[in-house]
Design an enzyme around this catalytic site. Structure first.
Site, PDB file in Angstrom:
ATOM      1  N   ARG A 110      11.996 -33.032 -10.558  1.00  0.00           N
ATOM      2  CA  ARG A 110      10.598 -33.703 -10.871  1.00  0.00           C
ATOM      3  C   ARG A 110      10.818 -34.979 -11.585  1.00  0.00           C
ATOM      4  NH1 ARG A 110       9.272 -31.877 -15.210  1.00  0.00           N
ATOM      5  NH2 ARG A 110      10.790 -30.323 -15.912  1.00  0.00           N
ATOM      6  N   TYR A 163      10.332 -32.510  -2.924  1.00  0.00           N
ATOM      7  CA  TYR A 163      10.772 -31.511  -3.740  1.00  0.00           C
ATOM      8  C   TYR A 163       9.847 -30.673  -4.370  1.00  0.00           C
ATOM      9  CZ  TYR A 163      12.647 -29.808  -7.966  1.00  0.00           C
ATOM     10  OH  TYR A 163      12.975 -28.685  -8.978  1.00  0.00           O
ATOM     11  N   LYS A 171       3.579 -26.523 -11.810  1.00  0.00           N
ATOM     12  CA  LYS A 171       3.362 -27.343 -13.012  1.00  0.00           C
ATOM     13  C   LYS A 171       2.069 -28.258 -13.050  1.00  0.00           C
ATOM     14  CE  LYS A 171       7.577 -26.261 -14.341  1.00  0.00           C
ATOM     15  NZ  LYS A 171       7.709 -25.348 -15.207  1.00  0.00           N
ATOM     16  N   HIS A 204       4.059 -22.977 -21.250  1.00  0.00           N
ATOM     17  CA  HIS A 204       5.067 -22.961 -20.422  1.00  0.00           C
ATOM     18  C   HIS A 204       6.064 -21.737 -21.082  1.00  0.00           C
ATOM     19  CE1 HIS A 204       9.031 -25.373 -18.984  1.00  0.00           C
ATOM     20  NE2 HIS A 204       8.781 -24.556 -18.181  1.00  0.00           N
ATOM     21  N   SER A 220      13.580 -26.657 -20.306  1.00  0.00           N
ATOM     22  CA  SER A 220      14.361 -26.683 -19.266  1.00  0.00           C
ATOM     23  C   SER A 220      15.786 -26.300 -19.642  1.00  0.00           C
ATOM     24  CB  SER A 220      14.324 -27.490 -18.439  1.00  0.00           C
ATOM     25  OG  SER A 220      12.841 -27.884 -17.822  1.00  0.00           O
ATOM     26  N   CYS A 240      17.572 -23.689 -20.975  1.00  0.00           N
ATOM     27  CA  CYS A 240      17.519 -22.903 -22.360  1.00  0.00           C
ATOM     28  C   CYS A 240      17.354 -21.574 -21.955  1.00  0.00           C
ATOM     29  CB  CYS A 240      16.431 -23.414 -23.253  1.00  0.00           C
ATOM     30  SG  CYS A 240      16.930 -25.044 -23.856  1.00  0.00           S
ATOM     31  N   ASP A 289       8.009 -18.365 -16.218  1.00  0.00           N
ATOM     32  CA  ASP A 289       7.830 -19.805 -16.471  1.00  0.00           C
ATOM     33  C   ASP A 289       6.318 -20.288 -17.104  1.00  0.00           C
ATOM     34  OD1 ASP A 289       8.778 -22.552 -16.186  1.00  0.00           O
ATOM     35  OD2 ASP A 289       7.635 -22.603 -14.548  1.00  0.00           O
ATOM     36  N   ARG A 302      17.603 -24.825  -6.092  1.00  0.00           N
ATOM     37  CA  ARG A 302      16.494 -23.536  -6.594  1.00  0.00           C
ATOM     38  C   ARG A 302      16.598 -22.522  -5.668  1.00  0.00           C
ATOM     39  NH1 ARG A 302      13.205 -24.842 -11.135  1.00  0.00           N
ATOM     40  NH2 ARG A 302      14.041 -26.923 -12.058  1.00  0.00           N
TER      41      ARG A 302
HETATM   42  C1  OXD Z   1      10.802 -26.637 -14.960  1.00  0.00           C
HETATM   43  C2  OXD Z   1      10.928 -25.833 -13.748  1.00  0.00           C
HETATM   44  O1  OXD Z   1      11.362 -27.684 -14.465  1.00  0.00           O
HETATM   45  O2  OXD Z   1      10.205 -24.696 -14.237  1.00  0.00           O
HETATM   46  O3  OXD Z   1      10.585 -26.563 -16.140  1.00  0.00           O
HETATM   47  O4  OXD Z   1      10.929 -25.980 -12.514  1.00  0.00           O
HETATM   48 MN    MN Z   2       9.611 -24.437 -16.155  1.00  0.00          MN
END
Ligand code: OXD
Ligand code: MN
Length: 586
Positions: A71, A199, A208, A228, A250, A252, A279, A371
């Protein structure tokens, strides 16, 4: 042929096609036949690589461009009409100015290509929670990924009827030019525009862009929350399931907690854990006065490296069929590998860039942000309530970050307002060095820093207002799985062992257990975290729960600095909470 008579959709598709000038327009109907045909086409052009059908049935590998692997927060914009509505934590540009810039980049961008029209639903189609979107894209990777991550199909048109309230998303790969990459949101127009990227996080617009940035804006207008957060159900031996939502930045461990396997001593007693989402949570006040959550997604877009049979066997199992891998290692037997999957890197493999890879070279084989995109229904612990259109009732909201020192293993806020304060000052550190050096703190309120579609000050106010409207609100906690000793060693084993902390949290939510009051909130009494078979001593637990006033006074300074950015938008209630904290520490 168009699959809808909805005039707003038809007009918009026509306008965007005139701008981008694709050779063809293909209307996606969500059928397996059409998706299979697209996968075949993508394999023929190299956009997708078919993996070993015996070992990984229905799985594909995709490689994004080398400059396009994550991102791009610095190129992500919230273009509300007024700058103050985007706030100090978002990039902003005047919407007309931005549109003029984008039009140039989209102009003719799909020449020689096909535009796919993807109708998708966030949440179960037809449910009261559901919101619909149409994404236009020139990437088959996007079509087949959206078909995993969301509910794609003709029935979206039926559910939408002739209404105009769908989220418009336009994606064009264009030149994949990093200098002209833009991920832009026009919240007042229900519109997302993404250009020059391929991406996932930038181009799967349901995730998102829609489910957090646009949805958080809609939630404020309509009285709900888009967060989130993972959603997890803990079933006790009596068969009662209690649900929590948890927000972490992210890296964590959100996906790991969402798919937690309780330690053996809990499993023997009959405890189970159920994943509702990893998520995103959309939260509304139910008729019973509790807060209810749905996961609007239909799949997992998880970080691959570090996912192993040890760290998260459920996630690994989820990716064994019908999954798209991005930027991982392709092995000689045409399967996948990434750092942290096991201790034996494959020989004769190809790295994420598509080059022959020597594991001894010191270079990583998989990109650190590689991913998997996998269907939720593959997950062995997916909750039986996953498809329930009403969602699940939430007993607890948990905030957390990576803090070597300051934050204890767990603490409970005194009430909703204090809990909003705790979320608003959430922070996470860059990984601490082995010597125990403390990393740099980045404030990430409610883990929404990159995802809030409007002014963060207004967002906090919205949280406070929501609290006043929920007759029976969830209790709010903060956790820190990452506390270290002076040598930099983690004090808490984490992963499945986090169940021990969740047990205390849920007991608190149902008034089944006492606690100790400290300057920052309530912490467990030493005997109240079950340490049986955990390898953690009572002394270590005491260290994990210690609230160091000197460090917290430092923390207060950091919070003041952060809050100062918000000027008049900082809610008075949060100022009050900060003053209370400072007082308590004296
Ligand atoms: C993030 C994801 O970047 O969930 O938080 O991909
Ligand atoms: Mn996320």
């Amino acid at each position: 042929m168009a699959l809808t008579t909805n005039k707003y959709i038809l007009d918009w598709v026509k306008e965007m096609a005139e701008l981008t000038q694709p050779d063809n327009i293909v209307w996606i109907d969500g059928s397996e036949e059409q998706l299979e045909q697209l996968r075949r086409e993508a394999v023929s052009t190299g956009e997708l690589i078919k993996l070993n059908e015996e070992k990984l049935p229905g799985c594909y590998l995709h490689r994004s461009a080398i400059n396009d692997v994550a991102r791009v927060e610095d190129r992500t914009f919230i273009c509300s009409r007024r700058k103050e509505d985007a706030g100090p934590t978002n990039n902003w540009m005047d919407p007309d100015e931005m549109l003029a810039k984008l039009r140039k980049l989209y102009n003719g961008a799909m020449r020689g290509r096909t535009m796919y029209v993807i109708p998708y639903s966030m949440s179960v189609v037809g449910s009261p929670f559901a919101r619909y979107g149409i994404e236009l894209t020139d990437s088959i990777y996007v079509v087949v990924s959206m078909a995993i991550m969301t509910r794609v199909g003709k029935n979206v048109y039926e559910a939408l009827g002739e209404r105009p309230d769908f989220v418009k998303g336009l994606h064009a790969q264009a030149e994949l030019d990093a200098e002209n990459r833009y991920i832009v949101h026009f919240p007042e127009e229900n519109t997302i525009m993404s250009v020059n990227s391929g991406y996932g996080g930038n181009v799967l617009l349901g995730k998102k862009c829609f489910s957090l940035r646009i949805a958080s804006y809609l939630g404020r207008k309509e009285g709900w929350l888009a967060e989130h957060m993972l959603i997890l159900g803990i079933e006790n031996p009596k068969g009662e399931v209690r649900y929590i939502c948890a927000a972490f930045p992210s890296a964590c461990g959100k996906t790991n907690l969402a798919m937690l396997i309780p330690p053996e001593i809990y499993r023997k007693k009959g405890y189970k854990a159920w994943c509702v989402g990893d998520d995103i949570a959309w939260l509304r006040i139910g008729e019973d006065g509790r807060l209810w959550a749905v996961n609007p997604e239909n799949g997992f877009f998880g970080v691959a490296p570090g996912t192993s049979m040890k760290s998260n066997p459920n996630a690994l199992e989820t990716t064994r069929k019908n999954t798209i891998f991005t930027n991982v290692v392709q092995t000689a037997e045409n399967t996948v590998w990434w750092e942290g999957m096991d201790k034996t890197p494959p020989r004769g493999a190809i790295n994420w860039k598509g080059e022959p890879w020597d594991p001894d070279s010191g270079e990583k084989g998989a990109h650190p942000n590689s991913r998997f995109t996998a269907p939720a229904k593959n997950c062995p612990c997916i909750s039986p309530e996953f498809e329930n259109p009403k969602g699940v009732p939430i007993s607890s909201i948990i905030f957390g970050g990576r803090r070597a020192k300051t934050a204890p293993l767990v603490y409970q806020s005194r009430n909703w307002q204090h809990g909003v304060f705790v979320g608003s000052v959430m922070a996470s550190e860059t990984t601490a060095a082995a010597t125990g050096a403390v990393g740099v703190v980045r404030r990430d309120p409610m883990a929404m820093l990159p995802f809030c579609g409007y002014n963060m000050g207004d967002y906090w106010q919205h949280w406070l207002e929501m609290g006043k409207r929920i007759p029976n609100p969830p209790k709010i906690f903060n956790v820190n799985w990452f506390r270290t000793d002076d040598m930099g060693h983690y004090l808490w084993p984490g992963f499945g062992e986090n169940m021990r902390v969740l047990e205390w949290i849920l007991a608190r939510c149902f008034n089944e257990i006492d606690a100790e009051e400290t300057a920052i909130g309530y912490i467990p009494k030493l005997g109240d975290i079950n340490l049986e078979d955990s390898g953690v001593s009572k002394e270590t637990l005491a260290e994990l729960l210690n609230v160091d006033k000197k460090l917290w006074l430092e923390e207060v300074k950091g919070i003041k600095e952060f809050y100062a950015k918000f000027g008049d938008k900082l809610p008075g209630e949060l100022k009050e909470e900060l003053a209370t904290l400072e007082n308590n520490l004296d």
